[in-house]
Design a protein around this motif. Structure first.
Motif, mmCIF file in Angstrom:
data_model
loop_
_atom_site.group_PDB
_atom_site.id
_atom_site.type_symbol
_atom_site.label_atom_id
_atom_site.label_comp_id
_atom_site.label_asym_id
_atom_site.label_seq_id
_atom_site.Cartn_x
_atom_site.Cartn_y
_atom_site.Cartn_z
ATOM 1 N N GLN A 1 0.840 -1.215 0.000
ATOM 2 C CA GLN A 1 0.000 0.000 0.000
ATOM 3 C C GLN A 1 0.861 1.246 0.000
ATOM 4 N N GLY B 1 -3.750 -11.709 -4.136
ATOM 5 C CA GLY B 1 -5.077 -11.084 -4.172
ATOM 6 C C GLY B 1 -5.011 -9.622 -3.760
ATOM 7 N N GLY B 2 -4.232 -9.339 -2.718
ATOM 8 C CA GLY B 2 -4.085 -7.958 -2.237
ATOM 9 C C GLY B 2 -3.429 -7.077 -3.286
ATOM 10 N N GLN C 1 -5.928 -6.315 -6.026
ATOM 11 C CA GLN C 1 -6.891 -5.332 -5.522
ATOM 12 C C GLN C 1 -6.285 -3.918 -5.552
ATOM 13 N N LYS D 1 -6.177 -2.528 -9.035
ATOM 14 C CA LYS D 1 -7.502 -2.077 -9.483
ATOM 15 C C LYS D 1 -7.838 -0.701 -8.897
ATOM 16 N N THR D 2 -7.639 -0.542 -7.606
ATOM 17 C CA THR D 2 -7.995 0.751 -6.999
ATOM 18 C C THR D 2 -7.045 1.851 -7.470
ATOM 19 N N GLU E 1 -11.271 -8.748 -12.693
ATOM 20 C CA GLU E 1 -11.521 -7.357 -12.279
ATOM 21 C C GLU E 1 -10.342 -6.452 -12.601
ATOM 22 N N ALA E 2 -9.138 -6.942 -12.338
ATOM 23 C CA ALA E 2 -7.941 -6.146 -12.634
ATOM 24 C C ALA E 2 -7.800 -5.971 -14.143
ATOM 25 N N GLU F 1 -10.274 -3.373 -15.494
ATOM 26 C CA GLU F 1 -9.860 -2.008 -15.131
ATOM 27 C C GLU F 1 -8.678 -1.558 -15.997
#
Ligand code: IPE
Ligand code: IPE
Ligand code: MG
Length: 258
Positions: free
Chosen positions: A51, A91-92, A95, A98-99, A127-128, A131
């Protein structure tokens, strides 16, 4: 070169002043490493490091926009080998990708940034992938700067794809093997749309290439910094550019002075 007026930090302005705006590398690639160690040092889960790493991506993309001379930035975001990490970490990361794309689209449109990818993106989670396709399409006509994400990328696989493409053309009788030159190899690789790679940077002190852009980096300058990617600052990046400018790039010849 002159720092933009919006930059008020004295240390950063001093670094800008030492940079030669005419000699910036046209294409920089970064092995963004050290997110896990950054988190570990703080007793945090690895994902917290990733992050924080996304914040560094924002910072460095913004700086490249300010510099106006680097035409492409390739970021190693996920390697073909990274699938061997725990499923939760993968997975993280997906995610986060994507964001990141969702949030950054407006900035990319505002700053004339085109998003591209290399690697087998079609194997990423749906999903990725969606996007990514959306962002690529929306930014396709942008001209100022290419932000190229290496996703599910591995140089060996990329070179294998290239070999397969050429072999198929030869098999179909469309290509004489004698006509295969380094230029043709270059033009057949998935990276052919990018400017020549001039600088490769790895953070976190590791002295290895980890299957990244092996053909493309033949004559790139390598810079390794001990700074972990989440800690990598604008000033750190400017310092690596200064190091690049201090190198004498000989390309196998003798020095111009001799
Ligand atoms: C790099 O940081 C990010 C990715 C590979 C996605 P790491 O997760 O490899 O961090 P370290 O090397 O374990 O510190
Ligand atoms: C390279 O870092 C891949 C990315 C930065 C995406 P790794 O941390 O995966 O590489 P190794 O394991 O140190 O070679
Ligand atoms: Mg690592």
């Amino acid at each position: 070169m002159q720092a933009p007026e919006t930059i008020t930090d004295a240390a950063e302005r001093a670094l800008w002043a030492q940079l030669d705006g005419a000699r910036l590398p046209c294409h920089v690639a970064i092995i963004m490493d050290g997110n896990g160690r950054w988190a570990q040092q703080r007793g945090l889960p690895r994902l917290a490091g990733h992050q924080q790493g996304v914040k560094t991506v924002r910072r460095i993309v913004e700086l490249c926009g300010d510099l106006q001379g680097i035409r492409a930035l390739t970021l190693y975001a996920f390697s073909t080998e990274n699938w061997s990490r725990p499923a939760a970490e993968i997975g993280g990361l997906m995610q986060l990708l994507k964001t990141y794309l969702r949030i950054e689209l407006a900035e990319m449109l505002k700053n004339d940034i085109r998003l591209t990818t290399i690697g087998h993106g079609e194997e990423l989670p749906a999903e990725a992938r969606e996007e990514l396709e959306r962002t690529k399409m929306r930014t396709a006509d942008n001209k100022k700067f290419i932000l190229n994400l290496a996703l599910n990328y591995g140089a060996r696989r990329s070179l294998t794809d290239m070999a397969r493409t050429l072999a198929r053309q030869a098999q179909a009788g469309q290509l004489d093997p004698a006509a295969i030159t380094p230029e043709l190899v270059n033009d057949t690789l998935e990276t052919s749309f990018l400017p020549p790679l001039e600088m490769v940077l790895r953070t976190s002190g590791e002295m290895r290439l980890s299957n990244f852009l092996l053909w493309e980096m033949s004559y790139a300058e390598l810079v390794v910094t001990p700074v972990l990617w989440p800690d990598f600052s604008r000033c750190d990046f400017l310092r690596t550019l200064l190091e690049f400018q201090q190198r004498e790039r000989r390309f196998g010849a003798t020095t111009p002075r001799q």
